[in-house]
Design a protein around this motif. Sequence first.
Motif, short mmCIF file in Angstrom:
data_model
loop_
_atom_site.label_atom_id
_atom_site.label_comp_id
_atom_site.label_asym_id
_atom_site.label_seq_id
_atom_site.Cartn_x
_atom_site.Cartn_y
_atom_site.Cartn_z
N THR A 49 -8.53 -1.86 3.40
CA THR A 49 -8.37 -3.29 3.65
C THR A 49 -9.50 -3.75 4.55
O THR A 49 -9.75 -3.15 5.60
N GLY B 113 -7.17 3.41 -0.94
CA GLY B 113 -7.29 1.98 -0.74
C GLY B 113 -7.81 1.69 0.65
O GLY B 113 -7.66 2.51 1.56
N SER C 143 -8.93 -0.98 -3.94
CA SER C 143 -8.14 0.20 -4.30
C SER C 143 -8.87 0.98 -5.38
O SER C 143 -9.62 0.42 -6.19
N ARG D 153 0.84 -1.21 0.00
CA ARG D 153 0.00 0.00 0.00
C ARG D 153 0.87 1.26 0.00
O ARG D 153 0.61 2.21 -0.72
#
Length: 114
Positions: free
Chosen positions: A41, A39, A55, A27
């Motif tokens: 997660t 982005g 992303s 990242r």
Amino acid sequence: MIVKVIIKRDVADGMEKDFFSQLKNLRFNAMDQKGYISGETLICAENTNKVVVISKWETLKDWNNWKNNDQRIEIDARLNELQVNPTIYEPYVFSKYKVAAEQGFPLPLQNQQL
């Protein structure tokens, strides 16, 4: 045209610490790439070994340039060693683009240099 890329990974048991370290590295490097917007997660609430990264890129070309970047490929190879299944990549565009394509403009995504 904004592109969102859904990246799915299955982390091997006991490899979580190394995996997330490499993912942060990936990242960090992505943030310097042309066209990178953001982005995030996500970790599956029902199976914490399933990880999804979303992303956002300015164009499909920007994403493909990063996906094929030597530095990214090297980090991705390290991540793959910490997974139980191959990574799944799925780029998406917003549905408004689909409506425009159905009306004949522009050409289908796979035929364009975006």
